[in-house]
Scaffold this active site. Sequence first.
Site, PDB file in Angstrom:
ATOM      1  NE  ARG A  43      19.652  23.951 -25.328  1.00  0.00           N
ATOM      2  CZ  ARG A  43      20.866  24.461 -25.394  1.00  0.00           C
ATOM      3  NH1 ARG A  43      21.603  24.521 -24.319  1.00  0.00           N
ATOM      4  NH2 ARG A  43      21.348  24.923 -26.521  1.00  0.00           N
ATOM      5  CE  LYS A 147      28.565  10.832 -42.355  1.00  0.00           C
ATOM      6  NZ  LYS A 147      28.559  12.128 -43.025  1.00  0.00           N
ATOM      7  CG  HIS A 177      22.145   9.330 -46.100  1.00  0.00           C
ATOM      8  ND1 HIS A 177      23.356   9.829 -45.704  1.00  0.00           N
ATOM      9  CD2 HIS A 177      21.908   9.860 -47.323  1.00  0.00           C
ATOM     10  CE1 HIS A 177      23.821  10.631 -46.638  1.00  0.00           C
ATOM     11  NE2 HIS A 177      22.968  10.663 -47.645  1.00  0.00           N
ATOM     12  CE  LYS A 181      22.317   8.424 -51.178  1.00  0.00           C
ATOM     13  NZ  LYS A 181      21.574   9.659 -51.400  1.00  0.00           N
ATOM     14  CG  HIS A 239      28.159   8.068 -47.312  1.00  0.00           C
ATOM     15  ND1 HIS A 239      27.317   7.611 -46.335  1.00  0.00           N
ATOM     16  CD2 HIS A 239      28.175   9.418 -47.185  1.00  0.00           C
ATOM     17  CE1 HIS A 239      26.840   8.645 -45.642  1.00  0.00           C
ATOM     18  NE2 HIS A 239      27.351   9.747 -46.146  1.00  0.00           N
ATOM     19  CE  LYS A 329      31.124  18.097 -49.066  1.00  0.00           C
ATOM     20  NZ  LYS A 329      29.774  17.553 -48.928  1.00  0.00           N
TER      21      LYS A 329
HETATM   22  C1  BG6 Z   1      26.615  13.311 -45.843  1.00  0.00           C
HETATM   23  C2  BG6 Z   1      27.840  14.180 -45.799  1.00  0.00           C
HETATM   24  O1  BG6 Z   1      26.783  12.163 -45.064  1.00  0.00           O
HETATM   25  O2  BG6 Z   1      26.351  12.928 -47.173  1.00  0.00           O
HETATM   26  C3  BG6 Z   1      27.673  15.393 -46.695  1.00  0.00           C
HETATM   27  O3  BG6 Z   1      28.060  14.607 -44.472  1.00  0.00           O
HETATM   28  C4  BG6 Z   1      27.297  14.953 -48.090  1.00  0.00           C
HETATM   29  O4  BG6 Z   1      28.859  16.167 -46.745  1.00  0.00           O
HETATM   30  C5  BG6 Z   1      26.104  14.012 -48.047  1.00  0.00           C
HETATM   31  O5  BG6 Z   1      26.959  16.128 -48.835  1.00  0.00           O
HETATM   32  C6  BG6 Z   1      25.814  13.449 -49.410  1.00  0.00           C
HETATM   33  O6  BG6 Z   1      24.605  12.751 -49.356  1.00  0.00           O
HETATM   34  P1  BG6 Z   1      23.739  12.567 -50.665  1.00  0.00           P
HETATM   35  O7  BG6 Z   1      22.593  11.703 -50.218  1.00  0.00           O
HETATM   36  O8  BG6 Z   1      23.298  13.939 -51.078  1.00  0.00           O
HETATM   37  O9  BG6 Z   1      24.619  11.930 -51.670  1.00  0.00           O
END
Ligand code: BG6
Length: 483
Positions: A43, A147, A177, A181, A239, A329
């Site tokens: 936007r 995602k 993602h 990797k 993941h 976390k």
């Molecule tokens: C994301 C999560 O998909 O992956 C985040 O939403 C997380 O909370 C992140 O921090 C971690 O990705 P990476 O590549 O830093 O391990």
Amino acid sequence: MAYTIVIFGASGDLTSRKLIPALYELHRKNRLPPDVRVVGFSRTPFSHEQWRERLAESTAQYESKTFDRAIWDQFAPALFYHPGDIEHLEDFHRLSAFLDQLEGQPGVTRVYYLSTAPKFYEPAIAALGVSGMADQSRGTRRVVVEKPFGTDLQSARHLNEAVHKVFPEQHVYRIDHYLGKETVQNVLVLRFANAIFEPIWNRNYVDHVQITAAEDGVVGRRAAFYDSVGVLRDMFQNHLLQLLALTAMEAPARFEADAIRDEKVKVFRAIRPLRREDVFNDTIRGQYRKYRDEPGVPPDSETATFAVVKLHVDNWRWQGVPFLLRSGKAMPCRTTQIVIQFRAVPHMLFEGGPKMASQSNRLVIQVQPAEGIQLHFYTKVPDGGMRLRQTDLSFSFRDKFSGEMPEAYQRLLLDALHGDASLFARSDEVELCWSIIDPIQETWANPGWPPLALYEAGTWGPPDSVGWMCRQNREWFDYCPVI
Ligand code: BG6
């Protein structure tokens, strides 16, 4: 062949932090096909030039090691901006006219990248359909969906149905993602390009598998969003279950998208569903102590920022081998690792040898940030009688290969352009993953089942996570890699 990448949500964080830096890097390394243009849609009103300048600044910040203004100036003319509102159908018609004019010829392959808030995925896909922008007779049309893909099985199914009304599955690229990797792809190479691991990669030799994704960061400015999600939806559904699938799957007959995804699907189907009592016994949920002070988090929030989930893969290879998944976390460090913990020797001759299976051989796949692999085994301490000590054979990507590890988005964007969906999640995979997570999430909705355990930031989760492992005669491999 000409390509257009259209980014919806172009003024957002993901675009400036990940997507454009990845495209810039691909250009710098000469990996992008010659005729690629990128069109941003959101936007905020920008001219092409303003958007380019803004992205030059963010790319210089996020790709600081390799940013070179002269190379950027060669890349920037491929960037265009078209303002519009994702909720207004007329804006899609305008965008469509703009793209036709920009491309100047039919048959250009388009990749529509949904980098918006998830609530816009469905309306955006519907609008792509209604405006004719998904018409495959005018050139290949793919859609990339970020995602989270749904928030539970029901919403994921609903979204899949909405997507399939407009795009056939072969043109849908659901991002996880982690699959982009390098070290995650290397799990397949380790397992299927080497003969020595296969004979021991099963219940006869493996005691259990630990998959840990620890992050030292707190949720911070994402707190308000995170509170509605929690660690299971944020890290496990996607993941961690993908890492589990790559570790547990059988070798596909060919290295191609559907063959690989078929094997992963078999693993997800073989995961034993958790009943209510299993959730009580086989999961741990934690929250770091200062979480409720984060901006936007209710003072009585029960959202988990840490979890352990024990899963069983009911097939011949893995019967009786638990997969222990853990993520949190505010942990002591950032590390993602897959630990294959082998069984103890059947009879230990030497005093001081391992007492528990978890002290015997292990293969540690360091996914990040110290990308590499270690094999742990016992050796005799020289000049020390028959004293034993655990030592390791260690491989590090940084020592063996020059150059930086590429960001996952480079590989994923290139694969989406070239039409290779191997590293993207298929509709059935996503739904199966939700069907594994949903019963846990639903049981956790009952307070105390199991209780939410608080932990201090900078620790490996609630103290009982250690006791829980001890009661199984096992031990966490808590290790912060030295980089
Ligand atoms: C994301 C999560 O998909 O992956 C985040 O939403 C997380 O909370 C992140 O921090 C971690 O990705 P990476 O590549 O830093 O391990």
